[in-house]
Design a protein around this motif. Sequence first.
Motif, PDB file in Angstrom:
ATOM      1  N   LYS A 106       0.833  -1.201   0.000  1.00  8.25           N
ATOM      2  CA  LYS A 106       0.000   0.000   0.000  1.00  8.25           C
ATOM      3  C   LYS A 106       0.869   1.252   0.000  1.00  8.25           C
ATOM      4  CE  LYS A 106      -4.098  -1.936   2.262  1.00  8.25           C
ATOM      5  NZ  LYS A 106      -5.007  -1.857   3.433  1.00  8.25           N
ATOM      6  N   ALA A 107       1.976   1.198   0.734  1.00 12.22           N
ATOM      7  CA  ALA A 107       2.863   2.355   0.792  1.00 12.22           C
ATOM      8  C   ALA A 107       3.465   2.657  -0.574  1.00 12.22           C
ATOM      9  CB  ALA A 107       3.981   2.110   1.808  1.00 12.22           C
ATOM     10  N   VAL A 108       3.935   1.618  -1.237  1.00 15.22           N
ATOM     11  CA  VAL A 108       4.530   1.795  -2.564  1.00 15.22           C
ATOM     12  C   VAL A 108       3.498   2.313  -3.552  1.00 15.22           C
ATOM     13  CG1 VAL A 108       5.518   0.555  -4.529  1.00 15.22           C
ATOM     14  CG2 VAL A 108       6.393   0.131  -2.224  1.00 15.22           C
ATOM     15  N   SER A 109       2.283   1.773  -3.494  1.00 17.54           N
ATOM     16  CA  SER A 109       1.224   2.228  -4.384  1.00 17.54           C
ATOM     17  C   SER A 109       0.913   3.705  -4.161  1.00 17.54           C
ATOM     18  CB  SER A 109      -0.037   1.388  -4.158  1.00 17.54           C
ATOM     19  OG  SER A 109      -1.090   1.837  -4.986  1.00 17.54           O
ATOM     20  N   ALA A 110       0.827   4.104  -2.890  1.00 18.26           N
ATOM     21  CA  ALA A 110       0.548   5.506  -2.573  1.00 18.26           C
ATOM     22  C   ALA A 110       1.684   6.399  -3.042  1.00 18.26           C
ATOM     23  CB  ALA A 110       0.340   5.662  -1.070  1.00 18.26           C
ATOM     24  N   ALA A 111       2.922   5.941  -2.816  1.00 22.34           N
ATOM     25  CA  ALA A 111       4.082   6.736  -3.222  1.00 22.34           C
ATOM     26  C   ALA A 111       4.137   6.899  -4.737  1.00 22.34           C
ATOM     27  CB  ALA A 111       5.364   6.084  -2.712  1.00 22.34           C
ATOM     28  N   LYS A 112       3.868   5.816  -5.461  1.00 27.02           N
ATOM     29  CA  LYS A 112       3.868   5.895  -6.927  1.00 27.02           C
ATOM     30  C   LYS A 112       2.808   6.873  -7.424  1.00 27.02           C
ATOM     31  CE  LYS A 112       5.735   1.322  -8.079  1.00 27.02           C
ATOM     32  NZ  LYS A 112       5.435   0.003  -8.692  1.00 27.02           N
ATOM     33  N   ASN A 113       1.673   6.875  -6.768  1.00 26.87           N
ATOM     34  CA  ASN A 113       0.603   7.792  -7.136  1.00 26.87           C
ATOM     35  C   ASN A 113       1.051   9.247  -6.972  1.00 26.87           C
ATOM     36  OD1 ASN A 113      -2.109   8.665  -7.748  1.00 26.87           O
ATOM     37  ND2 ASN A 113      -2.430   8.960  -5.565  1.00 26.87           N
ATOM     38  N   LEU A 114       1.707   9.523  -5.860  1.00 27.32           N
ATOM     39  CA  LEU A 114       2.185  10.883  -5.601  1.00 27.32           C
ATOM     40  C   LEU A 114       3.312  11.269  -6.558  1.00 27.32           C
ATOM     41  CD1 LEU A 114       2.190  10.743  -1.686  1.00 27.32           C
ATOM     42  CD2 LEU A 114       0.569  11.983  -3.125  1.00 27.32           C
ATOM     43  N   ILE A 115       4.239  10.355  -6.755  1.00 22.36           N
ATOM     44  CA  ILE A 115       5.359  10.630  -7.656  1.00 22.36           C
ATOM     45  C   ILE A 115       4.848  10.872  -9.077  1.00 22.36           C
ATOM     46  CG2 ILE A 115       7.418   9.628  -8.728  1.00 22.36           C
ATOM     47  CD1 ILE A 115       7.877   8.144  -6.035  1.00 22.36           C
ATOM     48  N   TYR A 119       5.204  14.900  -7.324  1.00 22.03           N
ATOM     49  CA  TYR A 119       5.730  15.182  -5.983  1.00 22.03           C
ATOM     50  C   TYR A 119       7.225  14.876  -5.936  1.00 22.03           C
ATOM     51  CZ  TYR A 119       1.091  15.770  -3.863  1.00 22.03           C
ATOM     52  OH  TYR A 119      -0.162  16.224  -3.528  1.00 22.03           O
ATOM     53  N   LYS A 120       7.989  15.779  -5.341  1.00 22.45           N
ATOM     54  CA  LYS A 120       9.436  15.617  -5.218  1.00 22.45           C
ATOM     55  C   LYS A 120       9.871  15.306  -3.788  1.00 22.45           C
ATOM     56  CE  LYS A 120      10.573  16.595  -9.501  1.00 22.45           C
ATOM     57  NZ  LYS A 120      11.219  15.579 -10.369  1.00 22.45           N
ATOM     58  N   VAL A 121       8.931  15.400  -2.833  1.00 23.58           N
ATOM     59  CA  VAL A 121       9.267  15.179  -1.423  1.00 23.58           C
ATOM     60  C   VAL A 121       8.255  14.228  -0.802  1.00 23.58           C
ATOM     61  CG1 VAL A 121       9.648  16.236   0.836  1.00 23.58           C
ATOM     62  CG2 VAL A 121      10.229  17.505  -1.252  1.00 23.58           C
ATOM     63  N   LEU A 122       8.758  13.132  -0.214  1.00 30.32           N
ATOM     64  CA  LEU A 122       7.933  12.181   0.512  1.00 30.32           C
ATOM     65  C   LEU A 122       8.501  12.012   1.915  1.00 30.32           C
ATOM     66  CD1 LEU A 122       7.492   9.337  -2.144  1.00 30.32           C
ATOM     67  CD2 LEU A 122       5.934  11.243  -1.693  1.00 30.32           C
ATOM     68  N   ALA A 135      12.440   3.263   0.116  1.00 35.08           N
ATOM     69  CA  ALA A 135      13.753   3.840  -0.192  1.00 35.08           C
ATOM     70  C   ALA A 135      14.200   3.565  -1.631  1.00 35.08           C
ATOM     71  CB  ALA A 135      14.795   3.344   0.809  1.00 35.08           C
ATOM     72  N   PRO A 136      14.138   2.330  -2.123  1.00 35.51           N
ATOM     73  CA  PRO A 136      14.526   2.094  -3.519  1.00 35.51           C
ATOM     74  C   PRO A 136      13.642   2.854  -4.505  1.00 35.51           C
ATOM     75  CG  PRO A 136      14.459   0.029  -2.308  1.00 35.51           C
ATOM     76  CD  PRO A 136      13.828   1.068  -1.428  1.00 35.51           C
ATOM     77  N   LEU A 137      12.363   2.988  -4.176  1.00 35.42           N
ATOM     78  CA  LEU A 137      11.440   3.726  -5.038  1.00 35.42           C
ATOM     79  C   LEU A 137      11.869   5.187  -5.150  1.00 35.42           C
ATOM     80  CD1 LEU A 137       8.747   3.404  -6.631  1.00 35.42           C
ATOM     81  CD2 LEU A 137       7.587   4.201  -4.556  1.00 35.42           C
ATOM     82  N   ALA A 138      12.312   5.748  -4.035  1.00 33.74           N
ATOM     83  CA  ALA A 138      12.791   7.133  -4.047  1.00 33.74           C
ATOM     84  C   ALA A 138      14.010   7.282  -4.943  1.00 33.74           C
ATOM     85  CB  ALA A 138      13.117   7.573  -2.626  1.00 33.74           C
TER      86      ALA A 138
END
Length: 413
Positions: A106-115, A119-122, A135-138
């Motif tokens: 869920k975290a990765v999915s949410a982060a991908k949505n924002l990116i 979005y440049k800051v998580l 971390a690897p996603l960033a």
Amino acid sequence: MRRRATGTARHRRSLHAAVALASAGLVLAGCTAAGKAGENDSGGGSKDGTVKVGLVYSRTGLLADYGKQYRDGFMAGLDHATKGTGKVAGHRIEVTEQDDAGDPGKAVSAAKNLIGKGYKVLAGTTDSGVALQMAPLAAQNKVLYISGPAATDAVTGINEYTFRSGRQSYQDILTAGTMLGEAKGKKVTVLAQDSTFGQANVAAVKAVLGARGAKVGSVLAPPSATDLTPFARQVKAGGPDLVFVAWAGSTAPALWTALDQQGVLEAGKVVTGLAGTASYPVFGEAGAKVSFLAHYFPGAGGGNAVEKSMIDSVGKAGGTPDLFTPDGFTAAQMVVRAIEEGGATDTAAMVKALEGWSFDGVKGKEQVRAEDHALVQPMFVAKLKGKGAAARPELVSTAPMDEVAPPAKPSAG
């Protein structure tokens, strides 16, 4: 970018989560606008000067109480760092909250949505397993990622885009080591369950204190054991100079009762981690006889101006400062610093702005180490005064940040 070389059901759930953390020792207004998953955003740095920050944390799930502490601290930190304006260097900071429920997927999915929205800051992350996926996603997407309470040492130095705003396991063990004194020749016993969790604690103590000359052994109990008296007797019979307790689960009260009844707590120094307020009653009569390594509790910072700002702000918003509130507060300070010195969209400049930054934090003087983005910070030793619902921590000593700094682990990129 440069590269470096190398009660209620809810209360019971909160208590069980707190017990696990407490026993591990290795083991959270004007300036923001909360968003919802799937809303239309114009990106991380819009034409009107708004900088959008994604806050991905455990709003629900097992670690929801810790997630709330982190979120409350973040909002208070943003207010403090922007002097109540919600702006820095002409940019308005807007926060979009996303719930990961402690689930890496869920975290990765949410982060991908924002990116995907620019979005440049998580920031965020209550759970170590989540942090290791974020971390690897960033790094892949070249966005700034500031991890929160996740304590796994593996986050430190994982890549040049990832920072941490909380402490890590190594700092916990080094704090325990300050209670041992000169480690060479001293006998340390790790009391834990015979599980992956317990064995990991044994390995970590051996790696840290064993490397300093301590003789590290262990007493491991089956996770299913309910009669813990034989294990308490075994610990006492070994005559250790320091007992490091790493215990998770509902048998923790029985364990502390057994250690107290068998005289282990009077025979030598017994150390464990201090978790949040919900965990204090777990120790019962034994609480006053145990030494606690502590990441934070209200007042540990000595009432410095930053700590006072956090406590006042969280209180005014209806929250209660606790174990992981400083992690959120510090993350907000780091976000503001990155934008102020690095700009709204240049991630490389944001990274550079944070590397080596020294600042006044909730816990005192802190520093973002340039080599691996570890947060070098003071740690605390505490005692519990009172018992049951009246139990409260009292500061015994403060370990300076350099004394409990983990070894540098430079990122390869």
